[in-house]
Design a protein around this motif. Structure first.
Motif, PDB file in Angstrom:
ATOM      1  N   ILE A 176      -2.475  -0.209   7.231  1.00  0.00           N
ATOM      2  CA  ILE A 176      -2.707   0.528   6.092  1.00  0.00           C
ATOM      3  C   ILE A 176      -1.840   0.091   5.223  1.00  0.00           C
ATOM      4  O   ILE A 176      -2.089   0.228   3.942  1.00  0.00           O
ATOM      5  CB  ILE A 176      -2.763   1.969   6.434  1.00  0.00           C
ATOM      6  CG1 ILE A 176      -3.675   2.656   5.352  1.00  0.00           C
ATOM      7  CG2 ILE A 176      -1.590   2.310   7.044  1.00  0.00           C
ATOM      8  CD1 ILE A 176      -4.966   2.732   5.533  1.00  0.00           C
ATOM      9  N   SER A 177      -0.573  -0.339   5.598  1.00  0.00           N
ATOM     10  CA  SER A 177       0.608  -0.579   4.599  1.00  0.00           C
ATOM     11  C   SER A 177       0.179  -1.882   3.896  1.00  0.00           C
ATOM     12  O   SER A 177       0.833  -2.143   2.743  1.00  0.00           O
ATOM     13  CB  SER A 177       1.794  -0.752   5.581  1.00  0.00           C
ATOM     14  OG  SER A 177       1.930   0.456   6.001  1.00  0.00           O
ATOM     15  N   PHE A 182      -5.016  -6.951   0.090  1.00  0.00           N
ATOM     16  CA  PHE A 182      -6.603  -7.378   0.438  1.00  0.00           C
ATOM     17  C   PHE A 182      -7.463  -6.707  -0.650  1.00  0.00           C
ATOM     18  O   PHE A 182      -7.121  -5.708  -1.039  1.00  0.00           O
ATOM     19  CB  PHE A 182      -6.753  -7.208   1.896  1.00  0.00           C
ATOM     20  CG  PHE A 182      -5.887  -7.792   2.924  1.00  0.00           C
ATOM     21  CD1 PHE A 182      -6.191  -9.385   2.953  1.00  0.00           C
ATOM     22  CD2 PHE A 182      -4.861  -7.607   3.331  1.00  0.00           C
ATOM     23  CE1 PHE A 182      -5.456 -10.010   4.044  1.00  0.00           C
ATOM     24  CE2 PHE A 182      -4.127  -8.264   4.425  1.00  0.00           C
ATOM     25  CZ  PHE A 182      -4.364  -9.412   4.619  1.00  0.00           C
ATOM     26  N   SER A 183      -8.598  -7.332  -0.812  1.00  0.00           N
ATOM     27  CA  SER A 183      -9.795  -6.725  -1.521  1.00  0.00           C
ATOM     28  C   SER A 183     -11.222  -6.806  -0.529  1.00  0.00           C
ATOM     29  O   SER A 183     -11.263  -7.811   0.246  1.00  0.00           O
ATOM     30  CB  SER A 183      -9.830  -7.203  -2.551  1.00  0.00           C
ATOM     31  OG  SER A 183      -9.812  -8.417  -2.746  1.00  0.00           O
ATOM     32  N   ILE A 190      -9.968  -4.088   7.492  1.00  0.00           N
ATOM     33  CA  ILE A 190      -8.695  -3.612   7.684  1.00  0.00           C
ATOM     34  C   ILE A 190      -8.759  -1.956   7.758  1.00  0.00           C
ATOM     35  O   ILE A 190      -8.078  -1.535   8.663  1.00  0.00           O
ATOM     36  CB  ILE A 190      -7.695  -4.289   6.870  1.00  0.00           C
ATOM     37  CG1 ILE A 190      -7.700  -5.755   7.193  1.00  0.00           C
ATOM     38  CG2 ILE A 190      -6.392  -3.858   7.125  1.00  0.00           C
ATOM     39  CD1 ILE A 190      -6.822  -6.476   6.275  1.00  0.00           C
ATOM     40  N   ARG A 191      -9.161  -1.598   6.848  1.00  0.00           N
ATOM     41  CA  ARG A 191      -9.259  -0.040   6.786  1.00  0.00           C
ATOM     42  C   ARG A 191      -9.855   0.522   8.174  1.00  0.00           C
ATOM     43  O   ARG A 191      -9.346   1.372   8.664  1.00  0.00           O
ATOM     44  CB  ARG A 191      -9.993   0.501   5.641  1.00  0.00           C
ATOM     45  CG  ARG A 191      -9.650   1.787   5.152  1.00  0.00           C
ATOM     46  CD  ARG A 191     -10.213   2.337   4.037  1.00  0.00           C
ATOM     47  NE  ARG A 191      -9.799   1.808   2.612  1.00  0.00           N
ATOM     48  CZ  ARG A 191      -8.663   2.169   2.050  1.00  0.00           C
ATOM     49  NH1 ARG A 191      -8.097   3.139   2.746  1.00  0.00           N
ATOM     50  NH2 ARG A 191      -8.228   1.768   1.198  1.00  0.00           N
TER      51      ARG A 191
END
Lengths: 236, 311
Positions: A176-177, A182-183, A190-191
């Motif tokens: 999360i860090s 990223f987008s 990743i989330r």
């Protein structure tokens, strides 16, 4: 099923025949107790939300210590050859070992149930939210154990198994860090893969199908990969 | 009972087993003999379905070990080279665990554990933690787990390795007692072990079976000529001349000390006419102090075979 239980019992007994389990148990409970009283003293709230987050974080350090020996030790001492030449399926071996470790982990969680009763004694907590919170850290621990067991199936070395678990769990927990770098799809992925957002829901008393699917599917995938990893001698 | 057909095993580019084929009948006691690294352990692991063969098949009681490995494993008791023990358990707890995962019915587990504890002479240490047992006892616990489910086939990989002479004798006697009930396959690099326990020997060299014979047959064929030892008091030249006259004996060695001679003879065509031998020697005014037959050891046979194959 009887073989799974026999292997789980053996696994559970093996924890109590080693001093590491007692050390882990005592240190874990002591650290949890310190944090519990610090948080309660500071916040004066009848909730375990913050302590759940601390527990989740500490499990990243504790679980690999419990799981590193699951298969590594059997491979090192040669007992794996014994297990794999008995009329016991690889699935039963993996499930039995997983169950044994999960029961030990549940025992650790069980020892923290006193926090609930202490809060109940002095305040009016949201009981359902607390139970969901407990379910959240338990299911997260169950995923951590599955990851640790998978890492243990890769190697004879308990140190390598523990290090592999630490790296994987750190990536899952701290992903999360790095999300700001990223987008698009990568960010969404990743989330989803990171544990933070899923655990967060449980700690506030929220159960969502998405979170349950995340943990349960994660556990199933790790168990299936462990089975494959154990059977990989077939392709050697 | 057990058939291996063209079994080949590669580890990467290394060929550990080369097209091995053999059959083992029910009740056979077979020894796999070979130097370290010859491929014995790999072969045993394939027989137990722990490792798959790269090519070829192993069929036990009509079933393929790779296709129906769980069913096959019920029929097999296996002791790997290092006894696979959970050293934090007591002997009894370990055997109970072995019985549970080897499908021994729960009602029979207690009696079966008692039976193997008696068979392996482990009653005295049944409540001791395995970690604190001697190596000989640990080996016997390993054998006990291998027979806990009363297997039809017992596979023992180097069962006496690392034991002291007394422990070796104890373990050999234990195996001898077991062999009356089942098919036994054991591997070793110790020649006398095969001679004492097995009835048939498969000699494995660099992944190939170079000999597959019953011991009796092997002794008859290879260096199986019996030898005779004589201790005689008399004149050496007269005794040697007398022996030369007998067609069924050939002198191969003589050691003399004054008029005392130790003579080694080989019996030609396995027929020795002892009357003729004693008569001829007596006629030279010599006294026969001792006469006995010496059988070739497996070591002689092995060395003979080894040199033959090397040549």
């Amino acid at each position: 099923m009887s073989k799974i239980i026999a292997i789980a019992k053996k696994e559970l007994k093996s924890y109590f025949s080693s001093p590491i389990a007692y050390i882990v148990l005592i240190i874990t409970i002591s650290v949890f107790n310190i944090f519990f009283f610090m948080i309660i003293d500071q916040n004066r709230e009848a909730t375990l939300r913050d302590i759940f987050q601390i527990m989740e974080f500490l499990f990243i350090f504790i679980v690999p210590l419990l799981t590193m020996k699951i298969f590594s030790e059997e491979k090192l001492t040669g007992t794996m050859e014994f297990l794999m030449t008995t009329p016991t399926s690889t699935t039963a071996i993996v499930l039995g070992k997983y169950l044994g470790s999960l029961i030990f982990f549940t025992l650790i969680i069980g020892l923290t149930s006193s926090y609930y009763f202490i809060i109940e004694l002095f305040g009016r907590p949201d009981r359902l939210a607390m139970l969901v919170g407990y379910l959240g850290i338990w299911i997260e621990g169950a995923l951590f154990i599955a990851i640790g067991m998978l890492a243990s199936s890769w190697t004879k070395s308990q140190i390598i198994a523990a290090m592999s678990s630490y790296i994987t769990l750190f990536l899952l927990y701290f992903s999360i860090s790095f999300i700001k770098y990223f987008s698009g799809t990568a960010e969404t992925l990743i989330r989803y893969i990171g544990t933070w957002s899923h655990a967060e829901n449980f700690s506030v008393g929220l159960i969502t199908t998405g979170d349950l699917v995340y943990y349960v599917s994660g556990i199933i995938i790790c168990i299936a990969l462990t089975k494959l990893s154990i059977e990989n001698r077939l392709w050697r | 009972m057990l058939t291996a057909k063209n079994v080949t095993k590669y580890f990467g580019g290394f060929q550990a087993l080369k097209d091995i084929s053999f059959e083992i009948n029910k009740g056979d006691i077979v020894g796999f003999l070979g130097q370290n690294g010859a491929g014995k352990t790999t072969l045993m692991r394939i027989l137990t379905s722990y490792l798959p063969a790269t090519s070829g098949r192993v069929i036990i009681a009509g079933e393929d070990v790779t296709k129906n490995s769980l069913a096959i494993r019920k029929k097999i008791g296996y002791l790997p080279e290092n006894p696979p023990l959970y050293v934090d358990m007591t002997t009894r707890d370990y055997l109970k665990f072995a019985a549970q995962i080897k499908d021994v019915p729960s009602k029979q587990q207690h009696s079966q554990i008692d039976k193997v504890l008696t068979e392996c002479d482990l009653k005295g240490v049944q409540n001791k933690t395995i970690r604190f047992l001697s190596k000989g006892y640990k080996q016997r616990v390993g054998i006990a787990q291998a027979i806990i489910n009363d297997p039809e086939i017992l596979i023992l990989d180097e069962p006496t390795i690392g034991l002291d002479p007394v422990q070796i004798i104890q373990v050999r006697n234990l195996i001898k007692n077991l062999e009356y009930k089942r098919t036994v396959i054991l591997s070793t690099h110790i020649l006398p072990e095969i001679q004492q326990i097995a009835k048939r020997v498969l000699i494995i060299k660099a992944g190939e079976i170079i000999v597959d014979k019953y011991l009796k047959e092997l002794f008859e064929k290879q260096g199986g000529q019996q030898k005779v030892f004589l201790r005689v008091k008399g004149k050496k030249d007269q005794i040697e001349r007398a022996i030369k006259e007998i067609t069924n004996f050939k002198q191969i060695d003589i050691n003399s000390c004054d008029d005392l001679h130790s003579i080694k003879l080989e019996i030609i065509n396995n027929v020795g006419h002892y009357n003729e031998l004693t008569d001829k020697i007596s006629k030279t005014n010599s006294y026969i102090l001792e006469i006995k037959e010496i059988e070739s050891s497996l070591e002689d046979v092995f060395l003979g075979l080894h040199s033959t194959k090397t040549d």
